[in-house]
Design an enzyme around this catalytic site. Structure first.
Site, short mmCIF file in Angstrom:
data_model
loop_
_atom_site.label_atom_id
_atom_site.label_comp_id
_atom_site.label_asym_id
_atom_site.label_seq_id
_atom_site.Cartn_x
_atom_site.Cartn_y
_atom_site.Cartn_z
N ASN A 3 -1.43 1.93 41.02
CA ASN A 3 -2.79 2.47 41.08
C ASN A 3 -2.88 3.67 42.01
O ASN A 3 -3.71 4.55 41.82
CB ASN A 3 -3.79 1.39 41.50
CG ASN A 3 -4.09 0.46 40.34
OD1 ASN A 3 -3.91 0.83 39.18
ND2 ASN A 3 -4.52 -0.75 40.62
N ASP A 26 -9.85 -23.95 40.25
CA ASP A 26 -11.04 -23.09 40.28
C ASP A 26 -12.15 -23.89 40.98
O ASP A 26 -11.99 -25.08 41.24
CB ASP A 26 -11.47 -22.71 38.85
CG ASP A 26 -12.20 -21.37 38.80
OD1 ASP A 26 -11.66 -20.40 38.25
OD2 ASP A 26 -13.34 -21.31 39.33
N HIS A 44 1.08 -8.51 42.34
CA HIS A 44 0.08 -7.83 41.51
C HIS A 44 0.52 -7.79 40.05
O HIS A 44 1.42 -7.05 39.68
CB HIS A 44 -0.13 -6.41 42.06
CG HIS A 44 -1.23 -5.67 41.37
ND1 HIS A 44 -1.23 -4.30 41.22
CD2 HIS A 44 -2.37 -6.09 40.78
CE1 HIS A 44 -2.31 -3.93 40.57
NE2 HIS A 44 -3.02 -4.99 40.29
N1 LIG Z 1 -8.83 -8.19 35.50
C1 LIG Z 1 -7.86 -7.31 35.74
O1 LIG Z 1 -7.59 -6.41 34.94
C2 LIG Z 1 -7.04 -7.44 36.98
C3 LIG Z 1 -5.77 -6.86 37.04
C4 LIG Z 1 -4.99 -7.03 38.18
C5 LIG Z 1 -5.49 -7.75 39.25
N2 LIG Z 1 -6.75 -8.29 39.18
C6 LIG Z 1 -7.22 -9.05 40.33
O2 LIG Z 1 -7.12 -10.44 40.05
C7 LIG Z 1 -8.15 -11.16 40.72
C8 LIG Z 1 -8.95 -11.98 39.72
O3 LIG Z 1 -9.50 -11.12 38.77
P1 LIG Z 1 -10.05 -11.62 37.38
O4 LIG Z 1 -10.27 -10.41 36.56
O5 LIG Z 1 -9.20 -12.71 36.86
O6 LIG Z 1 -11.45 -12.22 37.80
P2 LIG Z 1 -12.37 -13.30 37.04
O7 LIG Z 1 -13.74 -13.04 37.50
O8 LIG Z 1 -12.08 -13.34 35.60
O9 LIG Z 1 -11.87 -14.69 37.64
C9 LIG Z 1 -12.05 -15.08 38.95
C10 LIG Z 1 -12.06 -16.61 38.97
O10 LIG Z 1 -12.00 -17.03 40.30
C11 LIG Z 1 -12.81 -18.18 40.42
N3 LIG Z 1 -13.13 -18.38 41.83
C12 LIG Z 1 -14.03 -17.76 42.59
N4 LIG Z 1 -13.98 -18.25 43.85
C13 LIG Z 1 -13.02 -19.20 43.87
C14 LIG Z 1 -12.50 -20.08 44.86
N5 LIG Z 1 -13.01 -20.08 46.08
N6 LIG Z 1 -11.49 -20.91 44.52
C15 LIG Z 1 -11.00 -20.91 43.26
N7 LIG Z 1 -11.47 -20.12 42.28
C16 LIG Z 1 -12.46 -19.28 42.58
C17 LIG Z 1 -14.00 -17.89 39.54
O11 LIG Z 1 -14.69 -19.10 39.19
C18 LIG Z 1 -13.32 -17.24 38.35
O12 LIG Z 1 -12.95 -18.21 37.37
C19 LIG Z 1 -8.95 -10.12 41.47
O13 LIG Z 1 -8.47 -10.02 42.77
C20 LIG Z 1 -8.67 -8.83 40.69
O14 LIG Z 1 -8.82 -7.68 41.48
C21 LIG Z 1 -7.52 -8.17 38.06
#
Ligand SMILES: NC(=O)c1ccc[n+]([C@@H]2O[C@H](COP(=O)([O-])OP(=O)(O)OC[C@H]3O[C@@H](n4cnc5c(N)ncnc54)[C@H](O)[C@@H]3O)[C@@H](O)[C@H]2O)c1
Length: 718
Positions: free
Chosen positions: A502, A345, A452
């Protein structure tokens, strides 16, 4: 050799002991297919006719004992009606009885899985010795059935009615400690000592030290319960089991009914009662769908294994970018299933959160006795938190799970591509951004694709593996192999807005928005759809997904498919979003959320949402239940048909399983194509045409109309 067949053999050991070994040729597991059943009968002929046999030992030549019936044989037999079903069951029931009635004692050495018919043959034996890695159980309810080879007759006579009802109604596999405590088995020993221990026990029975005949008598006689005890046991159990299973799953109650009606009578009559209940269950739509689902699950498993075999290497080291909700979950699952993973991260806080989440999940396992503290330590050690790319040149696959912003993802992807080796596969966990668009940032787009996951990662089985225009087969193979290793169900789909799940979920949400627009009560819609079988209704689901996430995805879908998903009115989700009601995450959405005693969010109805909606929706009006179901389900069905026609998904089986594993489509309905086949395409087209004025999502495709005309189904003759 007393008998030698393709599924089993009988050979004489020392001291007059005959060893009957199940070992189905050409298969990795033993199962009771017609061949095995027929040879079992011939083997019993040979044993009955032989001179000098003093005892029989049952063993397996495979790592499992017997996993159950051959479910591929069910479809044909079940569609032949009650007689066909009885015919499938009778021969093996005879076998079980003959085994139980042999003039010599019998002992079974349970070396691995003994499930369904596999466990029933153990119950028909006099003594059961279990290896410490084995599992036993009667999982028939998972197929909408009940045990049909004496399970509901013998198990309650061996372990008591309460435990038997609990085991059969839940259909769970039982571990050796539970089996021993329940007296379902007589001993548990290390697997390498199993045969010796079983032979020793058999020797004691042969020597008259153990009274095997008395045991048999118990299994063949009525159960000594007085009426009050019986009433107490069955009344409460049935009510509990019925409430747990719900009306769409009748077989757990049928299993208890079989025990209840059979407890007062002897073996033969009790077996007849069991068969009546079995036949009734086998003819339900639920059983048909669940059997189909089981076969589909095997199909997708085979497809996934096929991909895995094509991979140029095994996945030994992985990395995830972003330690948020998803990244943390992915790291946990990878580590839990044995693949070391770097979790990177840009923010130490993110890493701390990811690790905290993983250790919370592991602590739960330790608390429940399902993991030792030492194993928990090992698992956590497999997650390597990091703020740098050190060591990334050594990983086989990287999963990107950073924030859902094209710019950020582009820069992160091209950055990581520079740090990994030329053959490393990079996968994005994006939920809405096109894989081809993301690939534009890369020098090696052939090594890039979508992976995904669904939230929460440790719970949701599905992983959509998304093939972009330039993705190589090897990249797909590696990612499928990784998903398999994580214990997930990967399904390969093609890139398009929303990918597969989706893409069909949002038309369903569009159906919801139109109903609310036209004056339907969202709580009523939730209730109707939950009764239809969804784990949660659409309003509740949107709250759980996050209204902001949902609204964003709706925009992506509208851009991708403007003719069908472009919005011409302010949807209920937009209204919630504008009022900053983002759902469960901020405690208010369609519902309000309070913490329950365990600290989990509990939904409570609120007038606030209705007040906000009022200016944007028609006068409240009641919709018939069927109208709600049709208006919700038709858009999902027509969109899924399009996905199949466009090759987004390869087969109806994969489509059905994707919805079941990804969003909890009601399993007893078998999946959306199974549902359509059941309705019949002509009927569906008629149903959809009633709603033509609601827009393109309600219009069946040309191919669907053609299928309706020709009377075709998605599964054909299966
Ligand atoms: N939350 C859901 O239900 C869900 C489901 C399927 C897919 N997704 C996808 O998964 C991805 C992450 O979603 P999330 O809900 O975990 O988001 P989140 O906001 O909980 O986590 C994102 C993380 O990425 C980190 N980050 C940002 N820029 C970064 C970088 N340059 N290098 C490394 N880390 C970095 C942030 O610090 C954060 O910890 C997105 O693309 C989202 O669309 C989410």
């Amino acid at each position: 050799m007393l008998f030698s067949g393709k599924a089993l053999s009988v050979q004489m050991l020392d001291n007059g002991i005959a060893e009957l070994t199940f070992d189905l040729q050409g298969e990795s597991v033993n199962k009771f297919n017609r061949q095995t059943v027929s040879e079992f009968s011939q083997a019993l002929d040979a044993i009955e006719a032989a001179d000098g046999i003093k005892g029989v030992l049952l063993t397996s030549g495979k790592s499992v004992f017997i996993v159950g019936a051959d479910i591929t044989e069910f479809g044909g037999a079940f569609s032949a009606g009650p007689e066909g079903i009885a015919d499938l069951m009778n021969k093996n029931n005879e076998n079980m009885n003959r085994l139980e009635d042999l003039s010599v004692p019998t002992v079974v050495a349970i070396n691995g899985y003994a499930l369904g018919g596999g466990f029933e043959v153990c119950l028909a034996s006099d003594y059961r010795v279990m290896g410490d890695q084995a599992k036993v159980g009667l999982p028939e309810v998972k197929l909408g059935l009940i045990p049909g080879w004496g399970g509901t007759v013998r198990l309650p006579r061996v372990v008591g009615v309460d435990v038997a009802a609990e085991w059969i109604a839940a259909g769970k596999e039982q571990r050796p400690d539970a089996a021993l405590t329940a007296h379902a088995v007589d001993a548990v020993v290390p697997t390498d000592k199993l045969k010796d221990a079983a032979l020793k026990l058999l020797g004691r029975a042969i020597d008259g030290e153990l009274d095997y005949k008395a045991r048999r008598e118990v299994k063949k006689s009525p159960i000594p319960l007085n009426d009050t005890e019986a009433m107490m046991a069955f009344f409460t159990t049935k009510a509990f089991v019925g409430a747990q299973a719900g009306k769409n799953y009748p077989s757990p109650v049928a299993a208890v009914t079989s025990i209840e009606q059979g407890y007062k009578v002897g073996r033969e009559e009790a077996l007849k009662i069991e068969q009546e209940q079995f036949i009734e269950c086998a003819q339900t739509d639920t059983a048909e769908s669940l059997v189909n689902l089981f076969l589909n699950d095997q199909k997708i498993g085979k497809v996934a294994k096929g991909w895995e075999k094509k991979a140029d290497k095994k996945i030994e080291r992985a990395a995830v970018l972003g330690a948020g909700i998803m990244g943390g979950g992915i790291a946990y699952q990878s580590a839990y299933k044995g693949t070391p993973i770097k979790m990177k991260d840009i923010d130490q806080k993110g890493i701390d959160l990811g690790l905290k989440e993983a250790s919370k999940l592991l602590t739960k396992l330790v608390d429940r006795g399902r993991m030792t503290p030492a194993k928990m330590g090992e698992t956590l050690n497999r997650i390597e938190p990091t703020l740098s790319y050190d060591g990334f040149d050594n990983v086989d696959v990287v999963v990107e799970a950073v924030v859902e912003k094209l710019k950020v993802k582009h820069s992160v992807l091209s950055e990581v591509e520079g740090k990994v080796s030329d053959d490393t596969v990079i996968a994005s966990n994006t939920s809405t951004i096109s894989i081809d668009k993301l690939a534009e940032a890369l020098k090696r787009p052939e090594n890039f694709l979508g992976m995904h996951f669904f939230n929460p990662v440790h719970k949701m089985p599905l992983v959509e593996v998304i093939r972009g225009e330039k993705t190589s087969d090897n990249a797909i193979a590696r990612v499928v192999a990784f998903a398999n290793k994580m214990g997930k169900k990967p399904i390969v789909v093609r890139d398009c807005p929303g990918f597969l799940v989706n893409r069909v979920l949002f038309p369903y949400f569009a159906g919801f928005s139109m109903l609310v627009r036209d004056g339907a009560d969202f709580q009523e819609i939730d209730k109707v759809m939950e009764r239809w079988g969804w784990p949660m209704g659409p309003a509740y689901l949107m709250d759980v997904v996050g209204i902001d996430t949902g609204v964003h995805a709706e925009e992506v879908m509208a851009e991708g498919f403007p003719d069908r998903m472009g919005k011409s009115f302010k949807a209920a989700s937009d209204v919630m979003y504008e009022a900053e009601r983002y759902g469960q995450k901020n405690g208010k959405g369609f519902y309000n959320y309070e913490e329950d005693k365990k600290g989990k969010p509990k939904k409570v109805a609120t007038d606030e949402a209705y007040e906000l909606l009022k200016p944007h929706v028609a006068e409240p009006q009641e919709f018939e239940k069927d109208v709600i179901i049709e208006r919700m389900m038709i858009p999902m069905a027509t969109e899924m048909a399009r996905c199949l026609e466009e090759g987004i998904v390869d087969s109806p089986a994969e489509a059905d399983m994707a919805l079941i594993y990804g969003i909890g489509f009601p399993p007893f309905r078998g999946g959306i194509f199974t549902w359509l086949d059941k309705i019949g395409m002509a009927e569906f087209v008629k149903m959809a045409d009633k709603y033509a004025e609601l827009g393109e999502l309600y219009k069946p495709t040309e191919r669907m109309r053609e299928m309706a005309e020709k009377g075709e189904t998605y599964y054909g003759d299966k």
